[in-house]
Design an enzyme around this catalytic site. Structure first.
Site, PDB file in Angstrom:
ATOM      1  N   GLU A 263      -0.395  12.658  -7.780  1.00 27.60           N
ATOM      2  CA  GLU A 263      -1.661  12.456  -7.061  1.00 27.60           C
ATOM      3  C   GLU A 263      -2.470  13.746  -7.079  1.00 27.60           C
ATOM      4  OE1 GLU A 263      -1.180  10.799  -3.129  1.00 27.60           O
ATOM      5  OE2 GLU A 263       0.090   9.202  -3.852  1.00 27.60           O
ATOM      6  N   HIS A 281      -4.486   6.443  -2.046  1.00 25.52           N
ATOM      7  CA  HIS A 281      -3.789   6.973  -0.865  1.00 25.52           C
ATOM      8  C   HIS A 281      -4.667   6.837   0.392  1.00 25.52           C
ATOM      9  CE1 HIS A 281      -0.384   9.943   0.300  1.00 25.52           C
ATOM     10  NE2 HIS A 281      -0.760   9.265   1.369  1.00 25.52           N
TER      11      HIS A 281
HETATM   12  N1  LIG Z   1      -0.002   5.642   2.512  1.00 27.67           N
HETATM   13  C1  LIG Z   1      -0.243   6.417   3.506  1.00 27.67           C
HETATM   14  O1  LIG Z   1      -1.337   6.913   3.692  1.00 27.67           O
HETATM   15  C2  LIG Z   1       0.843   6.696   4.505  1.00 27.67           C
HETATM   16  C3  LIG Z   1       0.507   6.878   5.851  1.00 27.67           C
HETATM   17  C4  LIG Z   1       1.492   7.166   6.758  1.00 27.67           C
HETATM   18  C5  LIG Z   1       2.808   7.276   6.333  1.00 27.67           C
HETATM   19  N2  LIG Z   1       3.109   7.118   5.038  1.00 27.67           N
HETATM   20  C6  LIG Z   1       4.482   7.188   4.565  1.00 27.67           C
HETATM   21  O2  LIG Z   1       5.173   6.023   4.999  1.00 27.67           O
HETATM   22  C7  LIG Z   1       6.555   6.301   5.051  1.00 27.67           C
HETATM   23  C8  LIG Z   1       7.165   5.722   6.312  1.00 27.67           C
HETATM   24  O3  LIG Z   1       6.622   6.357   7.444  1.00 27.67           O
HETATM   25  P1  LIG Z   1       7.224   6.028   8.904  1.00 27.67           P
HETATM   26  O4  LIG Z   1       6.316   6.672   9.868  1.00 27.67           O
HETATM   27  O5  LIG Z   1       7.494   4.595   9.059  1.00 27.67           O
HETATM   28  O6  LIG Z   1       8.570   6.827   8.839  1.00 27.67           O
HETATM   29  P2  LIG Z   1       9.851   6.604   9.767  1.00 27.67           P
HETATM   30  O7  LIG Z   1      10.643   7.844   9.673  1.00 27.67           O
HETATM   31  O8  LIG Z   1       9.461   6.105  11.108  1.00 27.67           O
HETATM   32  O9  LIG Z   1      10.640   5.432   9.029  1.00 27.67           O
HETATM   33  C9  LIG Z   1      11.277   5.601   7.802  1.00 27.67           C
HETATM   34  C10 LIG Z   1      12.458   4.659   7.785  1.00 27.67           C
HETATM   35  O10 LIG Z   1      13.065   4.746   6.499  1.00 27.67           O
HETATM   36  C11 LIG Z   1      14.454   4.585   6.697  1.00 27.67           C
HETATM   37  N3  LIG Z   1      15.205   5.098   5.567  1.00 27.67           N
HETATM   38  C12 LIG Z   1      15.533   6.383   5.287  1.00 27.67           C
HETATM   39  N4  LIG Z   1      16.265   6.428   4.167  1.00 27.67           N
HETATM   40  C13 LIG Z   1      16.407   5.154   3.732  1.00 27.67           C
HETATM   41  C14 LIG Z   1      17.061   4.585   2.621  1.00 27.67           C
HETATM   42  N5  LIG Z   1      17.732   5.333   1.747  1.00 27.67           N
HETATM   43  N6  LIG Z   1      16.984   3.250   2.460  1.00 27.67           N
HETATM   44  C15 LIG Z   1      16.308   2.480   3.352  1.00 27.67           C
HETATM   45  N7  LIG Z   1      15.694   2.974   4.448  1.00 27.67           N
HETATM   46  C16 LIG Z   1      15.730   4.303   4.616  1.00 27.67           C
HETATM   47  C17 LIG Z   1      14.720   5.357   7.975  1.00 27.67           C
HETATM   48  O11 LIG Z   1      15.926   4.947   8.579  1.00 27.67           O
HETATM   49  C18 LIG Z   1      13.518   4.997   8.810  1.00 27.67           C
HETATM   50  O12 LIG Z   1      13.778   3.896   9.650  1.00 27.67           O
HETATM   51  C19 LIG Z   1       6.678   7.814   4.913  1.00 27.67           C
HETATM   52  O13 LIG Z   1       7.004   8.110   3.583  1.00 27.67           O
HETATM   53  C20 LIG Z   1       5.285   8.305   5.182  1.00 27.67           C
HETATM   54  O14 LIG Z   1       5.023   9.527   4.566  1.00 27.67           O
HETATM   55  C21 LIG Z   1       2.151   6.812   4.105  1.00 27.67           C
HETATM   56  O1  LIG Z   2       1.962  10.660   5.451  1.00 27.18           O
HETATM   57  C1  LIG Z   2       0.847  10.359   5.856  1.00 27.18           C
HETATM   58  O2  LIG Z   2       0.486  10.503   7.038  1.00 27.18           O
HETATM   59  C2  LIG Z   2      -0.070   9.703   4.902  1.00 27.18           C
HETATM   60  O3  LIG Z   2       0.390   9.814   3.615  1.00 27.18           O
HETATM   61  C3  LIG Z   2      -1.501  10.060   5.051  1.00 27.18           C
HETATM   62  O4  LIG Z   2      -1.896  11.120   4.241  1.00 27.18           O
HETATM   63  P1  LIG Z   2      -3.396  11.677   4.355  1.00 27.18           P
HETATM   64  O5  LIG Z   2      -3.517  12.295   5.716  1.00 27.18           O
HETATM   65  O6  LIG Z   2      -3.539  12.666   3.287  1.00 27.18           O
HETATM   66  O7  LIG Z   2      -4.301  10.513   4.211  1.00 27.18           O
END
Ligand SMILES: NC(=O)c1ccc[n+]([C@@H]2O[C@H](COP(=O)([O-])OP(=O)(O)OC[C@H]3O[C@@H](n4cnc5c(N)ncnc54)[C@H](O)[C@@H]3O)[C@@H](O)[C@H]2O)c1
Ligand SMILES: O=C(O)[C@H](O)COP(=O)(O)O
Length: 528
Positions: A263, A281
């Site tokens: 990215e 993203h």
């Molecule tokens: N696209 C975006 O903009 C965006 C925004 C926010 C978060 N995220 C991403 O989303 C993901 C999840 O965030 P969250 O707040 O729910 O995190 P979280 O820590 O609350 O949940 C993650 C879950 O994954 C599970 N896990 C860990 N290892 C595992 C495995 N090997 N197999 C299956 N499950 C497993 C954990 O037990 C946990 O319940 C993170 O990678 C975060 O960076 C992306």
């Molecule tokens: O892990 C996160 O909170 C998301 O990936 C969001 O990323 P951003 O703040 O760059 O949109």
């Protein structure tokens, strides 16, 4: 001087206002984080760095961050921060684990619908004037099975929304308890079963060694023909080339990705594949979520920089704002006890035991143990602090034991620290008096009451007449002024300890003369 914070990513301006209102000197440079060289040149001036995912806080940036105390991630994922190096430099890394979870879950659901009904392609075609009504046949989601990999904050919100949409939800998450699964209304399954049963598969885990490519060609092979994959978590959870091949062959019915291995994804093997939907993203990008995370990270960073309160740190135990003032004198005590014992120790430390008795046992002992370890390790390492000390201790194979007990003995509350080395165990205990000042109350089992000043002499001797006069005379004739003098002994005529606060560092030749005073067994100069 007010602490200085740099915001190097596109945070909501609400954060700037919070920093200003709380008296922090803030620089809002939303594009600086993308320019590695400029960030490198600037970072040395700041106490705090507030970021999203565009700023990469690498080992090199951390090495140049001479004043940095805290990195605040307005969001969840911290894979853009080198946490081990930040920890080694004693820099706290904190995030906002909940502020954008709902928004991201909603994006995953939106992506599922987009792929199921081919909305982006249908939109492009319609706006191009084609009206291809028969080209875009969709899939209904009602009564379909959603396979959830990762059922934490975001995954569980996705589950809730999907159940509301009348889907059946199966989840693979080794850390999901059966009880929690029942509460969420999901069926906990193993990965293979999930792959077999899912009509739609969505990922919500961090990217780790265990989750990297958790969906690869072999996993896709096990999925139903025509199934869909949604990834709004992290690029790298899914093998992009394998998804491309499966879309081309028609094995998968569609895929929707918000995140990519590389990215910004200006080009990607998935672009142009049949029924592939993408967003850049955008998971966390709603005004509501951005305001939440910006406000939260700014408040957390201010609480830390101004009051010592720590919340949502990934490399340090939490300390609440109410707790911080109560904890501070005990943090100072724990660090002094550690430093006292650490300075007296000349052989390898095998174990640090901390006993918390009375009221202090109800405080945040994790933070106190970190402070004590800082004290123990500082004489050896200099640059260690409460963030890095537990990691450094672990790396050096030092076992850390914490014991909490009811009050015992004369003091309402106290901390006893014992250092176990290859050759001996040495313990020192202290308390905090009503004046808020820490006092040493016992050294090696000998009672005394001593406040520690910047320069101290630690003397062990036989309790014999004439010793105090002789010691005082040697110091006086060397022009060393005594500030306080504290004595303790096992019993009359037996082993004794003397803690002397002096007004400056004692020169080595004077130390040699003190060591030669009759009845003296050991003299050490300590500094705090
Ligand atoms: N696209 C975006 O903009 C965006 C925004 C926010 C978060 N995220 C991403 O989303 C993901 C999840 O965030 P969250 O707040 O729910 O995190 P979280 O820590 O609350 O949940 C993650 C879950 O994954 C599970 N896990 C860990 N290892 C595992 C495995 N090997 N197999 C299956 N499950 C497993 C954990 O037990 C946990 O319940 C993170 O990678 C975060 O960076 C992306
Ligand atoms: O892990 C996160 O909170 C998301 O990936 C969001 O990323 P951003 O703040 O760059 O949109």
């Amino acid at each position: 001087m007010a602490p200085k914070v740099l915001i190097s990513d596109k945070l909501s301006p609400a954060a700037v206002q919070i920093f200003k209102d709380r008296g922090i000197d803030v620089d809002f440079q939303p594009d600086l984080g993308k320019d590695k060289e400029k960030l490198l040149a600037a970072i040395g001036d700041y106490d705090g760095l507030a970021i999203r995912s565009a700023t990469k806080v690498t080992e090199k940036i951390i090495a140049a961050a001479d004043n940095l105390k805290v990195i605040g991630r307005a969001g969840i994922g911290v894979d853009n921060v080198d946490i081990p190096h930040a920890t080694a430099r004693g820099i706290i890394v904190m995030n906002t684990p909940f502020g954008n979870a709902i928004t991201t879950a909603e994006h995953a659901i939106a992506m599922m619908f987009s792929a199921a009904r081919q909305i982006p392609a249908a939109d492009a075609s319609t706006q191009a004037g084609k009206w291809e009504k028969s080209r875009f046949m969709g899939k209904e989601i009602t009564a379909k099975t959603l396979g959830l990999i990762g059922c934490g904050n975001i995954g569980s919100i996705v589950a809730d929304r999907a159940i509301g949409l009348k889907m059946k939800v199966v989840a693979f998450d080794p850390f999901l308890t059966p009880e929690r699964a029942v509460v969420l209304g999901v069926e906990k399954v193993e990965l293979d079963e999930l792959l077999r049963r899912a009509d739609f598969l969505t990922l919500h885990t961090p990217l780790t060694d265990k989750t990297r490519n958790i969906i690869d060609a072999a996993a896709i092979e096990k999925m139903k023909p025509g199934a869909f994959i949604i990834n709004c978590a992290r690029g790298g959870l899914v093998d992009e080339a394998a998804v491309r091949a499966a879309l081309d062959e028609g094995k998968l019915g569609g895929a929707a990705f918000d995140v990519f291995v590389q990215e910004p994804a200006k080009e990607n093997t998935l672009f142009g594949a049949p029924n592939f939907v993408s967003t850049p993203h955008l998971g966390a990008s709603t005004s509501e979520a951005q305001e939440n995370v910006a406000l939260q990270v700014a408040e957390q960073m201010c609480d830390f920089l101004l009051e010592g309160a720590v919340s949502n740190a990934l490399n340090m135990p939490s300390i609440s704002a109410e707790e911080a003032p109560k904890l501070t004198p005990f943090v100072q005590l724990a660090e002094q006890l550690g430093s006292f014992a650490g300075q007296l120790t000349e052989s390898g430390i095998k174990k640090v035991r901390l006993e918390y008795a009375g009221a202090v046992a109800d405080l945040n002992t994790k933070a106190l143990t970190s402070a004590a370890l800082t004290g123990v390790l500082t004489p050896l390492l200099q640059t260690v602090n409460m963030v890095s000390a537990p990691v450094v201790a672990r790396e050096r194979g030092i076992e850390v034991e914490e014991i909490r007990r009811e009050k015992k003995g004369a003091y309402e509350t106290y901390i006893r620290l014992t250092l176990v080395t290859e050759h001996q165990e040495r313990s020192v205990a202290g308390t905090v008096f009503a004046d808020g000042k820490p006092r040493i109350i016992q050294v090696k089992g000998i009672n005394m009451e001593a406040e520690l000043g910047a320069h101290m002499l630690y003397v062990t001797n036989e309790d014999k007449p004439g010793f105090i006069g002789h010691l005082g005379m040697e110091l006086g004739s060397a022009g060393v002024n005594i500030a306080t003098f504290n004595l303790g002994r096992i019993a009359a005529g037996q082993d004794a300890i003397c803690l002397v606060e002096v007004d400056g560092k004692v020169p080595q030749e004077v130390m040699d003369r003190l060591a030669a005073v009759s009845h003296v067994k050991q003299v050490k100069s300590l500094s705090f």
